[in-house]
Design a protein around this motif. Sequence first.
Motif, PDB file in Angstrom:
ATOM      1  N   TRP A  91       4.030  47.003  22.258  1.00 31.78           N
ATOM      2  CA  TRP A  91       4.751  45.461  22.465  1.00 31.78           C
ATOM      3  C   TRP A  91       4.662  45.045  20.985  1.00 31.78           C
ATOM      4  N   ILE A  92       5.551  43.951  20.823  1.00 30.28           N
ATOM      5  CA  ILE A  92       5.978  43.220  19.584  1.00 30.28           C
ATOM      6  C   ILE A  92       5.795  41.588  19.936  1.00 30.28           C
ATOM      7  N   ARG A  93       5.177  40.971  19.143  1.00 27.75           N
ATOM      8  CA  ARG A  93       4.883  39.591  19.286  1.00 27.75           C
ATOM      9  C   ARG A  93       5.199  38.797  18.012  1.00 27.75           C
ATOM     10  N   ARG A  94       5.971  37.765  17.958  1.00 27.20           N
ATOM     11  CA  ARG A  94       6.030  37.064  16.880  1.00 27.20           C
ATOM     12  C   ARG A  94       5.910  35.527  17.231  1.00 27.20           C
ATOM     13  N   SER A  95       4.799  34.967  16.400  1.00 23.73           N
ATOM     14  CA  SER A  95       4.441  33.820  16.812  1.00 23.73           C
ATOM     15  C   SER A  95       4.878  32.871  15.533  1.00 23.73           C
ATOM     16  N   THR A  96       5.461  31.681  15.730  1.00 27.17           N
ATOM     17  CA  THR A  96       5.828  30.742  14.668  1.00 27.17           C
ATOM     18  C   THR A  96       5.609  29.283  15.274  1.00 27.17           C
ATOM     19  N   TYR A  97       5.233  28.383  13.950  1.00 26.13           N
ATOM     20  CA  TYR A  97       5.004  27.159  14.133  1.00 26.13           C
ATOM     21  C   TYR A  97       6.419  26.393  13.412  1.00 26.13           C
ATOM     22  N   THR A  98       7.130  25.716  14.235  1.00 28.85           N
ATOM     23  CA  THR A  98       8.279  25.221  13.836  1.00 28.85           C
ATOM     24  C   THR A  98       8.440  24.188  12.750  1.00 28.85           C
ATOM     25  N   GLY A  99       7.380  23.478  12.487  1.00 26.89           N
ATOM     26  CA  GLY A  99       7.223  22.372  11.769  1.00 26.89           C
ATOM     27  C   GLY A  99       7.200  21.044  12.277  1.00 26.89           C
ATOM     28  N   ARG A 100       7.765  20.889  13.691  1.00 30.65           N
ATOM     29  CA  ARG A 100       7.841  19.869  14.418  1.00 30.65           C
ATOM     30  C   ARG A 100       6.667  19.237  14.789  1.00 30.65           C
ATOM     31  N   HIS A 101       6.368  18.137  14.618  1.00 35.83           N
ATOM     32  CA  HIS A 101       5.203  17.609  15.305  1.00 35.83           C
ATOM     33  C   HIS A 101       5.233  16.145  15.583  1.00 35.83           C
ATOM     34  N   GLN A 102       3.979  15.762  16.531  1.00 41.12           N
ATOM     35  CA  GLN A 102       4.084  14.239  16.923  1.00 41.12           C
ATOM     36  C   GLN A 102       2.553  13.930  17.031  1.00 41.12           C
ATOM     37  N   TRP A 103       2.219  12.651  16.246  1.00 37.41           N
ATOM     38  CA  TRP A 103       0.900  12.125  15.968  1.00 37.41           C
ATOM     39  C   TRP A 103       0.398  11.482  17.355  1.00 37.41           C
ATOM     40  N   VAL A 104      -0.815  12.110  17.564  1.00 38.97           N
ATOM     41  CA  VAL A 104      -1.325  11.679  18.992  1.00 38.97           C
ATOM     42  C   VAL A 104      -2.300  10.206  18.534  1.00 38.97           C
ATOM     43  N   THR A 105      -3.117  10.264  17.458  1.00 37.90           N
ATOM     44  CA  THR A 105      -3.752   9.332  16.658  1.00 37.90           C
ATOM     45  C   THR A 105      -3.324   9.526  15.242  1.00 37.90           C
ATOM     46  N   GLY A 106      -3.079   8.459  14.743  1.00 35.88           N
ATOM     47  CA  GLY A 106      -2.893   8.438  13.098  1.00 35.88           C
ATOM     48  C   GLY A 106      -1.336   8.663  13.045  1.00 35.88           C
ATOM     49  N   SER A 107      -0.991   8.671  11.714  1.00 33.38           N
ATOM     50  CA  SER A 107       0.564   8.592  11.504  1.00 33.38           C
ATOM     51  C   SER A 107       0.842   9.678  10.246  1.00 33.38           C
ATOM     52  N   GLU A 108       2.067   9.909   9.808  1.00 35.01           N
ATOM     53  CA  GLU A 108       2.353  10.624   8.620  1.00 35.01           C
ATOM     54  C   GLU A 108       1.773   9.762   7.296  1.00 35.01           C
ATOM     55  N   GLU A 109       1.850   8.406   7.300  1.00 40.72           N
ATOM     56  CA  GLU A 109       1.398   7.852   6.051  1.00 40.72           C
ATOM     57  C   GLU A 109       0.127   7.788   6.037  1.00 40.72           C
ATOM     58  N   GLU A 110      -0.664   7.694   7.008  1.00 37.77           N
ATOM     59  CA  GLU A 110      -2.163   7.651   7.278  1.00 37.77           C
ATOM     60  C   GLU A 110      -2.597   9.287   6.680  1.00 37.77           C
ATOM     61  N   ALA A 111      -1.844  10.247   7.288  1.00 38.17           N
ATOM     62  CA  ALA A 111      -2.392  11.355   7.005  1.00 38.17           C
ATOM     63  C   ALA A 111      -2.323  11.593   5.427  1.00 38.17           C
ATOM     64  N   ALA A 112      -1.133  11.190   4.945  1.00 41.52           N
ATOM     65  CA  ALA A 112      -1.020  11.510   3.452  1.00 41.52           C
ATOM     66  C   ALA A 112      -2.002  10.807   2.503  1.00 41.52           C
ATOM     67  N   SER A 113      -2.356   9.543   3.003  1.00 45.16           N
ATOM     68  CA  SER A 113      -3.292   8.673   2.395  1.00 45.16           C
ATOM     69  C   SER A 113      -4.621   9.428   2.323  1.00 45.16           C
ATOM     70  N   LEU A 114      -4.815  10.078   3.372  1.00 40.17           N
ATOM     71  CA  LEU A 114      -6.094  10.883   3.364  1.00 40.17           C
ATOM     72  C   LEU A 114      -6.215  12.382   3.060  1.00 40.17           C
ATOM     73  N   GLY A 115      -5.040  12.724   2.554  1.00 44.82           N
ATOM     74  CA  GLY A 115      -4.873  14.009   1.697  1.00 44.82           C
ATOM     75  C   GLY A 115      -4.730  15.096   2.939  1.00 44.82           C
ATOM     76  N   ILE A 116      -4.387  14.726   4.109  1.00 41.29           N
ATOM     77  CA  ILE A 116      -4.160  15.801   5.211  1.00 41.29           C
ATOM     78  C   ILE A 116      -2.632  16.108   5.328  1.00 41.29           C
ATOM     79  N   LYS A 117      -2.518  17.302   5.460  1.00 44.06           N
ATOM     80  CA  LYS A 117      -1.233  17.834   5.533  1.00 44.06           C
ATOM     81  C   LYS A 117      -0.997  18.847   6.778  1.00 44.06           C
ATOM     82  N   VAL A 118      -0.134  18.548   7.798  1.00 48.72           N
ATOM     83  CA  VAL A 118      -0.110  19.501   8.875  1.00 48.72           C
ATOM     84  C   VAL A 118       0.084  20.975   8.661  1.00 48.72           C
TER      85      VAL A 118
END
Length: 366
Positions: A163-190
Amino acid sequence: MTDDKLIDLWSDDDLDRALDALHDDVRTDPSRLAATRTAILTTIGEPTSSPDQPVRREPDQPVRRTRRWAYSLVVAAAVVALVTTGFLVTASGPGGTAEAKSVLNMSAEHIGAKDLVVPPGKYLYRVDHSWQEARYDNGGKQLRVLQEFQSETWIPANRAEEWIRRSTYTGRHQWVTGSEEEAASLGIKVEQPDPKIEKANCGDFAGSHQSCDFEGSWGDPTPAWIAGLPTDPKALYERLQQDAPHNFRSDHLAGVFGRGDNELVVYARDALRSGLLPAAVRANLYRALGYIDDLGVSDRAVNLDGKTGVALSTDDGKTREEIIIDPTTGDYIGGRTIGTSGPDRNRVSAFSSVTTTVVGAPFATK
């Protein structure tokens, strides 16, 4: 990538309903209330004005939402409970609600008599599209984000082969708590790991089996395991109860480990999600799910990856687990996990859609 791209996979209405942190008031859908009213009247033997018909709307027509308590129905021969997660539970005989049983029986009847045939040298191609939650901690601040993930599996006609399996993260995301700006300010990158390709005989990607003759399970159904399942729906339900380790409710560990009927839904969903259950077994499993006491209909118009289905669910007081079925074809099209209490109330922590087809070679999609 910004979360406005999520509409490529999920409808605006589904994301609005699933991902927003809702207040304690209830969103009601007139079509859902009408359908439930019909099921109640049918249960107690009252005539209905017309058969239950799904409400159709044009793509650009907004869904009407009313922020109010749904009207309560008091009937002598049936009990109706309005739960704070926004779906109605109607009384019925042993097992799930009348509406849930109707959906399951309809789905079982509409499953095609023939399964996908994989000729020698070709592959069953399974695509599992999902959104999964990741958590990031930084200086005591926790951010949570849903990430889109795709798992593609090519299963040979002879399942003992590679069997062959390919697993891929597409890069698309949605914040549940927090935001893109808040993550950047804390040095967090998805994180966006590179695609991962795995190969394994008989699908043993974890390397946990010494040969292809392993027993199998709900999460890893082998042909031998499938052949050993009971053919009577009640007996299959009892087998599901026996195999799910944390479905107990009353002993002293239930408060810590017990998930009640949620565990049964998760086990059944794992088997359906595999794409390996023959049509007759899927039909039998749908009927077996009708014996789950707390099974109800939580959403009659879920849009997953462009397909619309009905969500059947149970709730353990903390989490609602859903199986989503297209009752017009009998296809299992996906599932969701949604919080039902505390700060996670009405927040989705995972949802997925599954499709299968036959292709000529690995990495081919046709």
